[in-house]
Design a protein around this motif. Structure first.
Motif, short mmCIF file in Angstrom:
data_model
loop_
_atom_site.label_atom_id
_atom_site.label_comp_id
_atom_site.label_asym_id
_atom_site.label_seq_id
_atom_site.Cartn_x
_atom_site.Cartn_y
_atom_site.Cartn_z
N LEU A 225 0.74 -1.10 -0.11
CA LEU A 225 -0.03 0.08 0.19
C LEU A 225 0.85 1.28 -0.03
CD1 LEU A 225 -2.96 0.77 0.19
CD2 LEU A 225 -2.74 1.03 2.45
N ALA A 226 1.83 1.32 0.83
CA ALA A 226 2.67 2.64 0.88
C ALA A 226 3.55 2.44 -0.27
CB ALA A 226 3.88 2.27 2.28
N PHE A 227 3.84 1.53 -0.65
CA PHE A 227 4.96 1.49 -1.93
C PHE A 227 4.19 1.97 -3.28
CE2 PHE A 227 8.47 0.76 -5.01
CZ PHE A 227 7.75 0.21 -6.13
N ASP B 115 1.33 3.63 -3.31
CA ASP B 115 0.88 5.09 -3.25
C ASP B 115 2.20 6.07 -3.38
OD1 ASP B 115 -0.16 7.09 -0.19
OD2 ASP B 115 -1.11 7.13 -2.13
N ALA B 116 3.28 5.71 -2.83
CA ALA B 116 4.41 6.58 -3.32
C ALA B 116 4.65 6.38 -4.87
CB ALA B 116 5.65 6.07 -2.62
N LEU B 117 4.69 5.49 -5.66
CA LEU B 117 4.83 5.19 -6.59
C LEU B 117 4.01 5.96 -7.80
CD1 LEU B 117 6.82 3.69 -8.58
CD2 LEU B 117 5.01 1.73 -8.95
N TYR B 118 2.60 5.94 -7.26
CA TYR B 118 1.68 6.84 -8.30
C TYR B 118 1.94 8.36 -8.13
CZ TYR B 118 -2.39 8.61 -5.79
OH TYR B 118 -3.07 9.58 -5.15
N LEU B 119 2.15 8.67 -6.85
CA LEU B 119 2.29 9.96 -6.59
C LEU B 119 3.43 10.75 -7.26
CD1 LEU B 119 1.40 10.30 -2.61
CD2 LEU B 119 0.03 11.45 -4.56
N GLY B 120 4.51 9.73 -7.04
CA GLY B 120 5.69 10.02 -7.70
C GLY B 120 5.87 10.45 -9.20
N ALA B 121 4.81 9.92 -9.75
CA ALA B 121 4.66 10.13 -11.42
C ALA B 121 4.24 11.53 -11.58
CB ALA B 121 3.78 9.08 -11.97
N HIS B 122 3.80 12.37 -10.78
CA HIS B 122 3.51 13.72 -10.99
C HIS B 122 2.47 13.97 -11.95
CE1 HIS B 122 7.29 14.64 -8.68
NE2 HIS B 122 7.66 14.08 -9.56
N PHE B 123 1.42 13.18 -11.75
CA PHE B 123 0.01 13.58 -12.55
C PHE B 123 -1.06 13.90 -11.59
CE2 PHE B 123 0.79 12.73 -16.98
CZ PHE B 123 1.61 11.55 -16.89
N GLY B 124 -0.67 14.51 -10.29
CA GLY B 124 -1.93 14.77 -9.38
C GLY B 124 -2.35 13.69 -8.57
N PRO B 125 -2.65 14.08 -7.26
CA PRO B 125 -2.72 12.85 -6.19
C PRO B 125 -4.29 12.46 -6.60
CG PRO B 125 -2.88 15.11 -5.26
CD PRO B 125 -2.43 15.42 -6.68
N GLY B 126 -4.78 11.32 -6.14
CA GLY B 126 -6.18 10.88 -5.83
C GLY B 126 -6.80 11.83 -4.72
N PHE C 49 9.17 7.78 3.57
CA PHE C 49 10.17 7.25 3.15
C PHE C 49 10.32 6.90 1.61
CE2 PHE C 49 14.41 4.72 3.49
CZ PHE C 49 13.92 3.62 2.90
N LEU C 50 9.51 6.31 1.09
CA LEU C 50 9.38 5.75 -0.20
C LEU C 50 9.33 6.82 -1.28
CD1 LEU C 50 7.15 2.34 0.61
CD2 LEU C 50 9.75 2.61 -0.04
N LEU C 51 8.40 8.00 -0.96
CA LEU C 51 8.11 8.86 -1.92
C LEU C 51 9.51 9.52 -2.69
CD1 LEU C 51 6.00 10.29 -3.63
CD2 LEU C 51 6.04 11.81 -1.76
N PRO C 52 10.39 9.72 -1.93
CA PRO C 52 11.67 10.47 -2.63
C PRO C 52 12.47 9.38 -3.41
CG PRO C 52 11.69 10.99 -0.23
CD PRO C 52 10.42 9.95 -0.25
#
Length: 197
Positions: free
Chosen positions: A106-108, A110-121, A177-180
């Protein structure tokens, strides 16, 4: 970035598959936690409570809450994007498929899609907006939100277990931790010229 800038930004060949994998994986991880029988993530406790109260499915309750949470974006001035729309469309319907594996996944994702820079859910937009406005770390903001929605969901009849508490207290630090580590590095966006959209 606004929605148009998100779509125009570089590295779409990496960002679009990362967005889709993140959203589909997130939906699967949600259900792994729910199916573990040890408790669900905080937002899912609210979703279960809403589904039980309204007599609708978990997927429909997920999508309903997503749409309602978007209203909370208005005072935060959080810009939506392709990730926002696909989060609403995919996460509720992709919830298929048990505790530590579900939490880490779940955390991974979440960070992965946020890190794509297309906007958050919708839910993550509350987090990113509050992080931006308060300048508090992701871990603090996400944990506060998760605890609050978990309590609200429990009051509505959602299931809270040991896993729920673990998820509510661990998601923020894990995502922080994962997002960066997974965020796509984009070149700087030039400032808009006056008189152009």
């Amino acid at each position: 970035m606004n929605a148009l800038a998100q779509v125009r930004a570089a590295r779409k060949a990496r960002r679009v598959p990362q967005l889709l994998l993140g959203l589909l994986g997130y939906g699967a991880a949600v259900m792994l936690l729910v199916r573990s029988g040890l408790g669900a993530a905080s937002w899912n406790v609210l979703t279960e409570g809403t589904a039980a109260s309204l007599g609708i499915s978990f997927g429909w309750a997920t999508n309903l809450i997503s749409l309602l949470v978007l209203i909370a974006w208005i005072p935060l001035r959080e810009p939506p994007g392709l990730g926002t729309l696909l989060n609403v469309a995919l996460v509720g319907f992709a919830a298929v498929g048990y505790l530590v594996l579900g939490l880490v996944a779940l955390a991974f994702f979440d960070a992965l899609y946020l890190g794509a820079h297309f906007g958050p859910g919708p839910r993550d937009g509350i987090m990113t907006g509050l992080v931006r406005l308060t300048r508090l770390p992701v871990a603090v903001v996400r944990t506060a939100i998760d605890v609050a929605v978990c309590c609200a969901g429990w009051l509505l009849g959602g299931t809270v277990g040991v896993g729920t508490v673990l998820v509510a207290l661990s998601m923020g630090p894990l995502v922080g931790f994962l997002l960066p580590l997974v965020a796509v590095r984009l070149p700087p966006v030039p400032a808009p010229v006056r008189g152009t959209p």
